[in-house]
Design a protein around this motif. Structure first.
Motif, PDB file in Angstrom:
ATOM      1  N   SER A 168       0.834  -1.205   0.000  1.00 49.58           N
ATOM      2  CA  SER A 168       0.000   0.000   0.000  1.00 49.58           C
ATOM      3  C   SER A 168       0.865   1.250   0.000  1.00 49.58           C
ATOM      4  O   SER A 168       1.952   1.267   0.589  1.00 49.58           O
ATOM      5  CB  SER A 168      -0.866   0.013   1.272  1.00 49.58           C
ATOM      6  N   GLY A 169       0.356   2.311  -0.600  1.00 43.87           N
ATOM      7  CA  GLY A 169       0.944   3.627  -0.400  1.00 43.87           C
ATOM      8  C   GLY A 169       0.707   4.052   1.040  1.00 43.87           C
ATOM      9  O   GLY A 169      -0.200   3.538   1.714  1.00 43.87           O
ATOM     10  N   TYR A 170       1.474   5.055   1.498  1.00 45.21           N
ATOM     11  CA  TYR A 170       1.409   5.380   2.932  1.00 45.21           C
ATOM     12  C   TYR A 170       0.151   6.153   3.328  1.00 45.21           C
ATOM     13  O   TYR A 170      -0.137   6.286   4.521  1.00 45.21           O
ATOM     14  CB  TYR A 170       2.678   6.106   3.392  1.00 45.21           C
ATOM     15  N   SER A 171      -0.644   6.627   2.372  1.00 49.12           N
ATOM     16  CA  SER A 171      -1.930   7.237   2.753  1.00 49.12           C
ATOM     17  C   SER A 171      -2.835   6.206   3.419  1.00 49.12           C
ATOM     18  O   SER A 171      -3.751   6.571   4.161  1.00 49.12           O
ATOM     19  CB  SER A 171      -2.638   7.842   1.538  1.00 49.12           C
ATOM     20  N   GLY A 172      -2.566   4.924   3.167  1.00 52.23           N
ATOM     21  CA  GLY A 172      -3.355   3.857   3.808  1.00 52.23           C
ATOM     22  C   GLY A 172      -3.243   3.897   5.318  1.00 52.23           C
ATOM     23  O   GLY A 172      -4.118   3.407   6.025  1.00 52.23           O
ATOM     24  N   ALA A 173      -2.168   4.492   5.807  1.00 52.09           N
ATOM     25  CA  ALA A 173      -1.971   4.559   7.265  1.00 52.09           C
ATOM     26  C   ALA A 173      -2.607   5.812   7.863  1.00 52.09           C
ATOM     27  O   ALA A 173      -2.437   6.078   9.054  1.00 52.09           O
ATOM     28  CB  ALA A 173      -0.489   4.497   7.586  1.00 52.09           C
ATOM     29  N   GLY A 174      -3.337   6.588   7.059  1.00 48.16           N
ATOM     30  CA  GLY A 174      -4.043   7.761   7.578  1.00 48.16           C
ATOM     31  C   GLY A 174      -3.137   8.964   7.753  1.00 48.16           C
ATOM     32  O   GLY A 174      -1.927   8.916   7.467  1.00 48.16           O
ATOM     33  N   ALA A 175      -3.751  10.056   8.248  1.00 51.86           N
ATOM     34  CA  ALA A 175      -3.030  11.329   8.358  1.00 51.86           C
ATOM     35  C   ALA A 175      -2.358  11.508   9.719  1.00 51.86           C
ATOM     36  O   ALA A 175      -1.553  12.409   9.909  1.00 51.86           O
ATOM     37  CB  ALA A 175      -4.013  12.485   8.119  1.00 51.86           C
ATOM     38  N   THR A 176      -2.717  10.666  10.675  1.00 55.55           N
ATOM     39  CA  THR A 176      -2.110  10.782  12.003  1.00 55.55           C
ATOM     40  C   THR A 176      -0.712  10.173  11.957  1.00 55.55           C
ATOM     41  O   THR A 176      -0.548   9.036  11.487  1.00 55.55           O
ATOM     42  CB  THR A 176      -2.997  10.048  13.032  1.00 55.55           C
ATOM     43  N   PRO A 177       0.328  10.918  12.409  1.00 56.25           N
ATOM     44  CA  PRO A 177       1.702  10.421  12.258  1.00 56.25           C
ATOM     45  C   PRO A 177       1.917   9.036  12.876  1.00 56.25           C
ATOM     46  O   PRO A 177       1.448   8.741  13.969  1.00 56.25           O
ATOM     47  CB  PRO A 177       2.534  11.480  12.993  1.00 56.25           C
ATOM     48  N   SER A 178       2.600   8.175  12.131  1.00 57.22           N
ATOM     49  CA  SER A 178       2.949   6.834  12.615  1.00 57.22           C
ATOM     50  C   SER A 178       4.161   6.375  11.792  1.00 57.22           C
ATOM     51  O   SER A 178       4.480   6.969  10.757  1.00 57.22           O
ATOM     52  CB  SER A 178       1.780   5.865  12.418  1.00 57.22           C
ATOM     53  N   PRO A 179       4.861   5.322  12.220  1.00 58.16           N
ATOM     54  CA  PRO A 179       6.001   4.840  11.420  1.00 58.16           C
ATOM     55  C   PRO A 179       5.590   4.488   9.993  1.00 58.16           C
ATOM     56  O   PRO A 179       6.377   4.638   9.064  1.00 58.16           O
ATOM     57  CB  PRO A 179       6.455   3.598  12.196  1.00 58.16           C
ATOM     58  N   LYS A 180       4.310   4.071   9.806  1.00 62.46           N
ATOM     59  CA  LYS A 180       3.865   3.644   8.473  1.00 62.46           C
ATOM     60  C   LYS A 180       3.567   4.805   7.527  1.00 62.46           C
ATOM     61  O   LYS A 180       3.283   4.581   6.351  1.00 62.46           O
ATOM     62  CB  LYS A 180       2.629   2.739   8.597  1.00 62.46           C
ATOM     63  N   ASN A 181       3.590   6.045   8.029  1.00 65.61           N
ATOM     64  CA  ASN A 181       3.486   7.172   7.084  1.00 65.61           C
ATOM     65  C   ASN A 181       4.627   8.175   7.304  1.00 65.61           C
ATOM     66  O   ASN A 181       4.526   9.336   6.901  1.00 65.61           O
ATOM     67  CB  ASN A 181       2.106   7.848   7.144  1.00 65.61           C
ATOM     68  N   ASP A 182       5.706   7.687   7.892  1.00 57.91           N
ATOM     69  CA  ASP A 182       6.886   8.523   8.146  1.00 57.91           C
ATOM     70  C   ASP A 182       7.867   8.341   6.979  1.00 57.91           C
ATOM     71  O   ASP A 182       8.499   7.286   6.834  1.00 57.91           O
ATOM     72  CB  ASP A 182       7.517   8.090   9.476  1.00 57.91           C
ATOM     73  N   LEU A 183       7.982   9.389   6.165  1.00 59.56           N
ATOM     74  CA  LEU A 183       8.808   9.258   4.952  1.00 59.56           C
ATOM     75  C   LEU A 183      10.289   9.089   5.270  1.00 59.56           C
ATOM     76  O   LEU A 183      11.053   8.574   4.442  1.00 59.56           O
ATOM     77  CB  LEU A 183       8.576  10.453   4.035  1.00 59.56           C
ATOM     78  N   ASN A 184      10.714   9.505   6.462  1.00 64.78           N
ATOM     79  CA  ASN A 184      12.116   9.271   6.828  1.00 64.78           C
ATOM     80  C   ASN A 184      12.397   7.776   6.975  1.00 64.78           C
ATOM     81  O   ASN A 184      13.504   7.319   6.710  1.00 64.78           O
ATOM     82  CB  ASN A 184      12.454   9.983   8.142  1.00 64.78           C
ATOM     83  N   ILE A 185      11.387   7.038   7.396  1.00 69.89           N
ATOM     84  CA  ILE A 185      11.552   5.592   7.531  1.00 69.89           C
ATOM     85  C   ILE A 185      11.286   4.894   6.193  1.00 69.89           C
ATOM     86  O   ILE A 185      11.961   3.939   5.824  1.00 69.89           O
ATOM     87  CB  ILE A 185      10.583   5.046   8.614  1.00 69.89           C
ATOM     88  N   LEU A 186      10.320   5.421   5.451  1.00 64.83           N
ATOM     89  CA  LEU A 186       9.894   4.718   4.232  1.00 64.83           C
ATOM     90  C   LEU A 186      10.812   4.964   3.031  1.00 64.83           C
ATOM     91  O   LEU A 186      10.839   4.154   2.098  1.00 64.83           O
ATOM     92  CB  LEU A 186       8.468   5.144   3.861  1.00 64.83           C
TER      93      LEU A 186
END
Ligand SMILES: NC(=O)C1=CN([C@@H]2O[C@H](COP(=O)(O)OP(=O)(O)OC[C@H]3O[C@@H](n4cnc5c(N)ncnc54)[C@H](OP(=O)(O)O)[C@@H]3O)[C@@H](O)[C@H]2O)C=CC1
Ligand SMILES: CC(=O)N[C@@H](CCC(=O)OP(=O)(O)O)C(=O)O
Length: 332
Positions: A168-186
């Motif tokens: 999935s693209g990281y929008s799947g993890a919603g707008a609330t910050p989490s490791p799954k939408n953290d571009l530094n990790i991804l």
């Protein structure tokens, strides 16, 4: 018909709870072109007081975000209430509506009611007739939509649980910050998670009536899901025989496209329809592989919610869903 030429004569009101999020934003964009729904309220605690038009390009009215308690939402009395909240939060909103205006059509985009026998599972391509006129609709999960639509025509042929490898693209993890939408990790990365026991594994198994295995991953692009499905067949088939099954199963379905080539997730971004392609069987004809792509925010969430709202209200199922254009909000 072009979007601008669709005449708006609203006959039903609709409110969105959790409208700051990605799925809520997509739905607002779609409703801007809907001929029958008037957007009555949009709730957000963080954006309360902000004009909606500052946030959503396609919205031109005067509506502002409001912070709304469950009782406030119920008092608004809209014909349709769409809950676009994180999981496990919908309960108080449903209870308040049931106390005050139980005939409200509730569409829950979260996972909270997808296993609830008192709610209708809102996947039109599989359960259209039960959605017409329903008042409690559980919108399917994004991966679960792709897994089910990719397996439904062939699941009866499987000799073992089909396997789904999903990205999935990281929008799947919603707008609330989490490791799954953290571009530094991804960045330059692919993050596997919930390799067994993801809720969409249970959801797809439950609604297919057949166990499936699912391992999700999140990638550093914004929107879109690609699923590679693998099915061990009870008896040999050719790829052409499998293709015929898909063509017959989805004949006349506007939002499912069957193609020869392996579909690419970037070609599906911003599109309402789900694509199924790359159908192959191995030399023995016993292992089937195929690829499904969909936009997690559209067919995986907002588009499907609008199909459901349309069916529940007696509108054309595709009202507000323009197949010709990229209608996504530019929220990357
Ligand atoms: N993203 C996706 O691809 C998909 C998501 N879903 C599901 O849809 C739902 C919404 O997802 P998404 O849009 O990504 O989520 P977001 O995290 O992007 O947005 C969540 C929304 O809920 C509001 N919210 C959060 N907590 C509360 C609370 N306690 N009370 C009231 N409002 C709250 C937030 O606004 P504020 O904090 O300002 O109030 C925000 O508007 C989730 O259940 C998700 O699992 C389903 C299919 C696909
Ligand atoms: C990348 C990512 O994190 N995706 C989400 C799926 C979003 C969704 O459809 O979730 P619900 O079933 O909870 O509504 C996840 O795996 O939880």
């Amino acid at each position: 018909m072009s979007e601008s030429s669709q005449k708006k004569t609203p006959s039903k009101t609709l409110g969105i709870v959790g409208a700051r999020g990605f799925t809520g934003a997509e739905l607002i964009g779609l409703l801007a072109n809907h001929p029958g729904f008037e957007l009555q309220y949009v709730s957000s605690r963080e954006l309360a007081g902000t004009p909606l038009s500052d946030h959503i390009d396609r919205f031109t009215g005067d509506l502002r975000f409001e912070e709304l308690s469950p009782e406030d939402v119920a008092q608004k009395g809209a014909d349709v209430c769409v809950l676009a909240l994180p999981n496990k939060i919908s309960g108080d909103f449903v209870a308040a509506i049931e106390r005050t205006k139980p005939d409200t059509i509730i569409i829950d985009i979260s996972a909270d009611h997808r296993f609830d026998r008192d709610w209708t599972y809102g996947m039109p391509e599989r359960f259209r007739d039960t959605i017409r006129g329903a008042t409690r609709i559980a919108n399917p999960g994004c991966y679960a939509t792709g897994i089910q639509l990719g397996l439904a025509p062939v699941v009866e042929l499987a000799i073992a649980p089909p396997m789904a490898f999903g990205v999935s693209g990281y929008s799947g993890a919603g707008a609330t910050p989490s490791p799954k939408n953290d571009l530094n990790i991804l960045r330059d990365n692919l993050m596997p998670y919930s390799l067994t026991g993801h809720i969409h594994e249970a959801e797809a198994s439950h609604h297919l009536g057949h166990r499936v295995g699912f391992s999700p991953h999140v990638a550093p692009y914004f929107r879109g899901i690609t699923l590679t499905l693998s099915v061990q067949l009870a008896r040999p088939h050719s790829a052409a025989q499998i293709r015929e099954r898909f063509d017959a199963f989805y004949a006349g379905e506007a939002l499912v496209e069957i193609c020869d080539a392996i579909p690419l997730v970037k070609d599906n971004a911003g599109k309402h329809f789900l694509r199924i392609g790359g159908i192959e069987v191995d030399a023995a004809g016993e292992r089937l592989a195929l690829v499904v792509t969909l936009d997690n925010l559209l067919k995986g969430a907002a588009t499907q919610a609008l199909q459901n709202a349309n069916l529940a209200c007696g509108f054309d199922e595709l009202a507000g869903i323009n197949l010709d254009t990229d209608t996504s909000e530019k929220n990357t």
